[in-house]
Design a protein around this motif. Structure first.
Motif, short mmCIF file in Angstrom:
data_model
loop_
_atom_site.label_atom_id
_atom_site.label_comp_id
_atom_site.label_asym_id
_atom_site.label_seq_id
_atom_site.Cartn_x
_atom_site.Cartn_y
_atom_site.Cartn_z
N GLU B 104 48.86 47.51 26.84
CA GLU B 104 47.48 47.04 26.96
C GLU B 104 47.40 45.52 26.93
O GLU B 104 46.63 44.91 27.66
N PHE B 105 48.25 44.95 26.08
CA PHE B 105 48.24 43.48 25.95
C PHE B 105 48.49 42.83 27.30
O PHE B 105 47.86 41.84 27.65
N GLU B 123 44.37 44.60 13.82
CA GLU B 123 43.59 43.81 12.87
C GLU B 123 44.20 43.86 11.47
O GLU B 123 44.18 42.88 10.74
N VAL B 174 47.25 31.85 16.89
CA VAL B 174 47.26 31.77 18.35
C VAL B 174 47.04 33.16 18.95
O VAL B 174 46.20 33.34 19.84
N GLY B 175 47.77 34.15 18.40
CA GLY B 175 47.59 35.52 18.88
C GLY B 175 46.19 36.04 18.61
O GLY B 175 45.56 36.65 19.47
N TYR B 178 43.66 34.40 20.94
CA TYR B 178 43.81 34.89 22.30
C TYR B 178 43.17 36.27 22.46
O TYR B 178 42.42 36.53 23.40
N LEU B 179 43.48 37.14 21.50
CA LEU B 179 42.97 38.51 21.61
C LEU B 179 41.46 38.59 21.42
O LEU B 179 40.81 39.54 21.85
N SER B 180 40.89 37.57 20.78
CA SER B 180 39.44 37.63 20.59
C SER B 180 38.68 36.88 21.69
O SER B 180 37.52 37.16 21.92
N HIS B 183 41.32 37.77 26.05
CA HIS B 183 41.59 39.09 26.61
C HIS B 183 40.31 39.68 27.20
O HIS B 183 39.23 39.50 26.65
N PRO B 184 40.39 40.41 28.31
CA PRO B 184 39.19 41.00 28.90
C PRO B 184 38.49 41.92 27.90
O PRO B 184 39.14 42.60 27.11
N GLY B 185 37.19 41.94 27.96
CA GLY B 185 36.42 42.83 27.08
C GLY B 185 36.40 42.37 25.65
O GLY B 185 36.29 43.18 24.73
N SER B 186 36.52 41.07 25.44
CA SER B 186 36.56 40.60 24.06
C SER B 186 35.17 40.26 23.54
O SER B 186 35.00 39.96 22.38
N SER B 189 33.98 42.24 20.38
CA SER B 189 34.54 41.90 19.08
C SER B 189 33.99 40.57 18.61
O SER B 189 33.76 40.36 17.42
#
Lengths: 272, 232
Positions: B104-105, B123, B174-175, B178-180, B183-186, B189
């Motif tokens: 997914e990442f 999380e 950093v991770g 990025y994920l928040s 990433h698409p659809g963030s 969150s």
């Protein structure tokens, strides 16, 4: 590569006159730093910010029961692999062209990392007050009279020593001299040894000692603290590398999302 | 995104304040630490009025960094301990998450992700690393700040520990960012951490177990199955 210079302290010649302390104070213009009387001839506990060198007076009982005064001129050892240089974040502590360790006062911010890591605890912070009344600190220790060396003179302490207990010159020559002297004093001091510890790759102030180092209050096996090595040789470079790796992973993730996740919103799920 | 979307409350006002205070303090600490970490950033000294000022600022932000969990303990202990409990609870579905997640990442779509808690495994890992790093940073930081109170060996070890935790926490952050953000659809969150609520659809997809609990408690109506090909 220029010649490495060293100061040989032959304690078997020292008569404890303290001229080296006075000469150092004089030449380097260091203020008096009195300490309270502690029942010993020794003037101070140890080297400090305004006493770059001092004489230790050790009361020692020889093997045959004889009482002996052991004198030792103590000062910065000028390690070849110096912990203070390793941990200094401002490059204030550095190696000079003579192989000695020096402080750049313009760069020093008084963080004290050097104080906490010196295996010989000779470096200390000195407090100053500027014209605005603001206090600041600088690390202070023996400079091996770098200003004199650059003028082809000897360190002040060596210059004044009337017993030739302090000699200064090319390190190889000094080492040869130390070995020669060691052979000469062996029958009088059977425990005599040369103290030029390998844990710090040798020192530019090194000793001919009459008794084991610990008798003189010197660490037997001084070394750059393991924590300092882990910090500077592993943690810090690895941290920098790791910053790179995560950054690359994120860039990679960004690009591959752009390339493969064409539905965009439909996928939509991700997790922090 | 339509405005009529059904949402559900996720974070309390205090959680949001604590999170952003922590984030602000972290970045301030990060920036003021850079020139201490490597000479590459020495040019930053003049901007902050010299190394001494920078070090002072670093300590001021350190206090701000320590405050959020302490304040949370008084103003909203429920959220704090719920988070801690969840972070420390690891089940099979949490482990499975990490098997599925890489796909997914990098942009794939995972259909069979096991149902996740209020905090999903990603999380949880982020929280765990954050707590570990913060503990290391604060613990060693106190020793470095007040060296006269501690033995020399402890002081000497404080530096590498502070350093290691710094490197690790930056990698984590950093991770996390990025994920928040990247990433698409963030958006969902992010909405959770700014407004405090998230779309029910998002809750269902990312926190299945929590969603089920909410439905069971009757707090939300069950989401209708998403029609294929239609955006949220």
């Amino acid at each position: 590569m220029t010649t490495i210079f060293a100061k040989l302290v032959d304690v078997t010649r020292c008569d404890g006159c303290r001229a080296c302390m006075v000469a150092c104070k004089n030449w380097n213009d260091l203020p008096a730093a009195p300490e309270e009387f502690k029942g010993s001839y020794q003037s101070h506990d140890k080297c400090n910010a305004f006493n770059w060198n001092m004489l230790t007076f050790t009361e020692h009982e020889a093997e045959d029961g004889r009482f002996e005064w052991l004198f030792r001129h103590s000062a910065c050892m000028h390690c070849t692999d110096a912990a203070c240089v390793k941990v200094c974040p401002e490059d204030a502590l550095h190696y000079t062209e003579f192989g000695t360790v020096n402080t750049n006062y313009d760069k020093c911010v008084g963080c004290g990392y050097c104080v906490q890591n010196c295996p010989f605890s000779v470096i200390e912070l000195a407090k100053y007050t500027d014209e605005n009344g603001k206090e600041y600190e600088k690390a202070q220790k023996c400079t091996m009279c770098i200003d004199r060396l650059r003028e082809d003179m000897m360190p002040a302490c060596v210059n004044i020593c009337h017993m030739d207990a302090l000699v200064f010159g090319d390190k190889e020559e000094m080492e040869a001299m130390a070995l020669e002297r060691l052979a000469q004093v062996k029958d009088r001091y059977p425990n005599a040894n040369i103290y030029n510890p390998i844990g710090v790759d040798g020192t530019q102030t090194f000793y001919l000692l009459a008794e084991p180092p610990s008798v003189y209050g010197l660490p037997e096996n001084p070394k750059v603290p393991t924590s300092a090595t882990i910090w500077k040789d592993y943690a810090q470079p690895l941290g920098k590398a790791m910053l790179g790796v995560t950054t690359m992973a994120v860039i990679g993730g960004f690009i591959s999302n752009k390339l493969f996740n064409k539905q965009g919103q439909e996928g939509g799920d991700h997790d922090e | 995104m339509s405005n009529r979307q059904q949402t559900v409350k996720r974070f309390s006002k205090w959680v949001i304040i604590a999170h952003w205070t922590n984030a602000l303090a972290f970045f301030a600490l990060y920036i003021t630490a850079l020139p201490l970490y490597t000479d590459f950033f020495s040019w930053m000294y003049p901007i902050f009025g010299g190394p001494e000022n920078l070090r002072l600022l670093h300590r001021i932000f350190a206090v701000l960094f320590v405050l959020p969990p302490i304040v949370m303990m008084f103003v909203d202990p429920k959220s704090l301990f719920h988070w801690l409990k969840q972070t420390l609870t690891w089940r099979k579905e949490d482990i499975m998450f990490f098997v599925k997640f890489p796909k997914e990442f990098f942009g794939g779509h995972v259909k069979d992700m096991p149902k996740q808690d209020f905090f999903n495994a990603g999380e949880k890992l982020n929280s765990l690393l954050t707590i570990t790093c913060a503990a290391m940073l604060i613990g060693s930081g106190i020793v470095m700040w007040m060296p006269h109170l501690f033995p020399v060996v402890l002081i000497q070890w404080a530096y590498p520990i502070h350093n290691i935790a710094f490197g690790l926490s930056v990698a984590v952050v950093v991770g996390h960012i990025y994920l928040s953000l990247g990433h698409p659809g963030s958006k969902a969150s992010m909405q959770g951490m700014t407004k405090g609520d998230v779309p029910v659809k998002y809750a269902k997809e990312h926190h299945g177990k929590w969603y089920d609990e909410l439905v069971a408690k009757g707090e939300i109506k069950e989401e209708k199955p998403v029609k294929k090909g239609k955006g949220a």
